[in-house]
Design an enzyme around this catalytic site. Structure first.
Site, PDB file in Angstrom:
ATOM      1  N   ARG A   1      23.649  30.434  -6.872  1.00  0.00           N
ATOM      2  CA  ARG A   1      24.392  30.391  -8.137  1.00  0.00           C
ATOM      3  C   ARG A   1      23.465  30.095  -9.314  1.00  0.00           C
ATOM      4  O   ARG A   1      23.638  30.635 -10.402  1.00  0.00           O
ATOM      5  CB  ARG A   1      25.498  29.330  -8.024  1.00  0.00           C
ATOM      6  CG  ARG A   1      26.351  29.158  -9.273  1.00  0.00           C
ATOM      7  CD  ARG A   1      27.483  28.167  -9.012  1.00  0.00           C
ATOM      8  NE  ARG A   1      27.000  26.909  -8.454  1.00  0.00           N
ATOM      9  CZ  ARG A   1      26.539  25.905  -9.201  1.00  0.00           C
ATOM     10  NH1 ARG A   1      26.471  26.006 -10.521  1.00  0.00           N
ATOM     11  NH2 ARG A   1      26.146  24.780  -8.619  1.00  0.00           N
ATOM     12  N   ARG A   2      22.465  29.249  -9.092  1.00  0.00           N
ATOM     13  CA  ARG A   2      21.556  28.850 -10.168  1.00  0.00           C
ATOM     14  C   ARG A   2      20.255  29.651 -10.094  1.00  0.00           C
ATOM     15  O   ARG A   2      19.600  29.676  -9.041  1.00  0.00           O
ATOM     16  CB  ARG A   2      21.268  27.354 -10.093  1.00  0.00           C
ATOM     17  CG  ARG A   2      22.481  26.492 -10.445  1.00  0.00           C
ATOM     18  CD  ARG A   2      22.138  25.020 -10.386  1.00  0.00           C
ATOM     19  NE  ARG A   2      21.966  24.563  -9.014  1.00  0.00           N
ATOM     20  CZ  ARG A   2      21.047  23.685  -8.617  1.00  0.00           C
ATOM     21  NH1 ARG A   2      20.198  23.178  -9.490  1.00  0.00           N
ATOM     22  NH2 ARG A   2      20.982  23.307  -7.360  1.00  0.00           N
TER      23      ARG A   2
ATOM     24  N   LYS B   1      36.710  18.796  13.218  1.00  0.00           N
ATOM     25  CA  LYS B   1      35.650  17.828  13.501  1.00  0.00           C
ATOM     26  C   LYS B   1      35.235  17.082  12.240  1.00  0.00           C
ATOM     27  O   LYS B   1      34.798  15.926  12.315  1.00  0.00           O
ATOM     28  CB  LYS B   1      34.451  18.514  14.152  1.00  0.00           C
ATOM     29  CG  LYS B   1      33.847  19.660  13.357  1.00  0.00           C
ATOM     30  CD  LYS B   1      32.691  19.245  12.483  1.00  0.00           C
ATOM     31  CE  LYS B   1      32.148  20.422  11.700  1.00  0.00           C
ATOM     32  NZ  LYS B   1      30.966  20.079  10.886  1.00  0.00           N
TER      33      LYS B   1
ATOM     34  N   ASP C   1      30.083  20.493  18.437  1.00  0.00           N
ATOM     35  CA  ASP C   1      30.103  20.263  16.991  1.00  0.00           C
ATOM     36  C   ASP C   1      30.668  18.881  16.674  1.00  0.00           C
ATOM     37  O   ASP C   1      30.192  18.182  15.769  1.00  0.00           O
ATOM     38  CB  ASP C   1      30.950  21.352  16.334  1.00  0.00           C
ATOM     39  CG  ASP C   1      30.684  21.496  14.846  1.00  0.00           C
ATOM     40  OD1 ASP C   1      29.799  20.805  14.318  1.00  0.00           O
ATOM     41  OD2 ASP C   1      31.374  22.309  14.205  1.00  0.00           O
TER      42      ASP C   1
ATOM     43  N   THR D   1      28.583  15.953  14.581  1.00  0.00           N
ATOM     44  CA  THR D   1      29.079  15.579  13.267  1.00  0.00           C
ATOM     45  C   THR D   1      29.558  14.134  13.224  1.00  0.00           C
ATOM     46  O   THR D   1      29.447  13.466  12.197  1.00  0.00           O
ATOM     47  CB  THR D   1      30.225  16.521  12.856  1.00  0.00           C
ATOM     48  OG1 THR D   1      29.794  17.875  13.007  1.00  0.00           O
ATOM     49  CG2 THR D   1      30.626  16.313  11.405  1.00  0.00           C
TER      50      THR D   1
ATOM     51  N   GLU E   1      33.766  17.773   3.200  1.00  0.00           N
ATOM     52  CA  GLU E   1      34.785  18.787   3.483  1.00  0.00           C
ATOM     53  C   GLU E   1      36.045  18.182   4.077  1.00  0.00           C
ATOM     54  O   GLU E   1      37.162  18.590   3.773  1.00  0.00           O
ATOM     55  CB  GLU E   1      34.223  19.850   4.437  1.00  0.00           C
ATOM     56  CG  GLU E   1      33.321  20.881   3.785  1.00  0.00           C
ATOM     57  CD  GLU E   1      34.086  22.064   3.232  1.00  0.00           C
ATOM     58  OE1 GLU E   1      35.317  21.958   3.027  1.00  0.00           O
ATOM     59  OE2 GLU E   1      33.470  23.106   2.994  1.00  0.00           O
TER      60      GLU E   1
END
Length: 333
Positions: free
Chosen positions: A34-35, A191, A244, A248, A282
């Site tokens: 994006r940048r 998760k 996972d 996590t 998230e």
């Protein structure tokens, strides 16, 4: 060579890392950032200093801040933006016809309660078997440093999954294929919520017994939701489920785990967000959509329920723990 040119849209830690994996597998990869300054650093200095400092990126990995340039001629498009902004970003991009679309996002969309592959298929106007997902014990910095790991590439079209498997196989990254997209996506989304609970427990000062309990019962409620939605229960015993989840919930590299620790130590959601430079894990958003999805399908998810209440209703993490341990006793299965 199948899938010779790849576009990766999103230059965060996981997007950049997966771009590196595919470049190391011999593909020509263009990373959209994006940048412009990030794109310049990746192309000229072969490094993403904001997200993967000290990691040298391959020469066949270039970057641009122009999505049209990134997508030109791409045979596969990897979508590496956060789950709750995926729909908005997709609506801005013109994806190549016939390309395999690959979602790295792990979440359930607020409002629609759609999985990420469903969002991709809907917005891009493609059949569901053109969309693949990647899920597994994939902490970005460890993979970027070429520490060995495995993952799952899931797609309804087995041949597309195999093409992506070959385009992602390196000496340090081993992908397996699966056709259970539902199970792999729910494992990846849930998760994050369970990792928040593990972080809260650690922040309070609880030890490994509590962590193991939350991981195991978190896996049980994830599998219940998955089976209600048509997933293969064996998926949750694999890399996209248990693998996972363990990574996590256990690693200090996990944003959800460390965010949960701040909440467990008594910080508010705003204070925890400020301490992480404005970034929200998230699971903070997904806990609400996953909870709503469970309610819709009549699935009991007590850990998800209390994580939602801690994050959005002001429930104290200690009270959440007391609620979980004080629930009515029952058989394990």
């Amino acid at each position: 060579m199948a899938l010779a040119r790849i576009a990766v849209l999103g230059a965060g830690s996981w997007g950049t890392t997966y771009a590196k994996v595919m470049a190391d597998a011999g593909r020509d990869v263009v990373l959209w950032a994006r940048r412009p300054e990030v794109a310049e650093a990746v192309t000229r200095q072969h490094e993403n200093p904001d997200y993967l400092p000290g990691v040298r990126l391959p020469d066949n990995l270039t970057s641009t801040s122009d999505p049209v340039e990134a997508l030109d001629g791409a045979e596969a498009v990897v979508l590496a933006v956060p789950s709750q902004s995926l729909r908005v970003n997709l609506s801005r991009w013109r994806l190549p016809a016939g390309a395999t679309l690959v979602s790295l996002a792990k979440g359930v969309e607020l409002g629609t309660l759609k999985r990420m592959s469903e969002v991709v298929a809907e917005v891009a106007g493609v059949p569901s078997n053109h969309v693949a997902v990647v899920s597994g014990p994939n902490l970005a910095m460890e993979i970027a440093r070429e520490q060995p790991t495995a993952t799952v590439i899931a797609c309804e079209d087995h041949d597309r999954a195999v093409d992506l498997q070959h385009a992602s196989t390196t000496g340090y990254f081993r992908p397996y294929t699966n056709t259970d997209v539902i199970g792999c996506e729910l494992g990846g989304a849930c998760k994050n919520v369970i990792a928040l609970s593990c972080g809260m427990a650690a922040g309070i000062g609880f030890g490994d017994n509590t962590l193991a309990t939350l991981i195991t019962r978190g896996l049980a409620e994830t599998a219940r939701l998955g089976m209600a939605l048509g997933a293969d229960p064996m998926t949750f015993a694999g890399l996209a489920g248990l693998g996972d989840l363990v990574a996590t919930c256990s690693s200090p590299l996990s944003r959800n785990r460390t965010f949960g620790e701040r909440l467990g130590r008594g910080q508010s959601l705003a204070e925890a967000q400020q301490a992480t430079h404005g970034q929200v894990a998230e699971g903070v958003k997904s806990c609400s959509s996953i909870r709503a999805l469970a309610v819709r399908h009549g699935v009991d998810m007590p850990i998800t329920e209390v994580v939602h209440r801690v994050c959005h209703d002001g429930l104290d993490p200690r009270e959440a723990g007391a609620e979980l341990i004080g629930r009515k006793v029952r058989p394990e299965r």
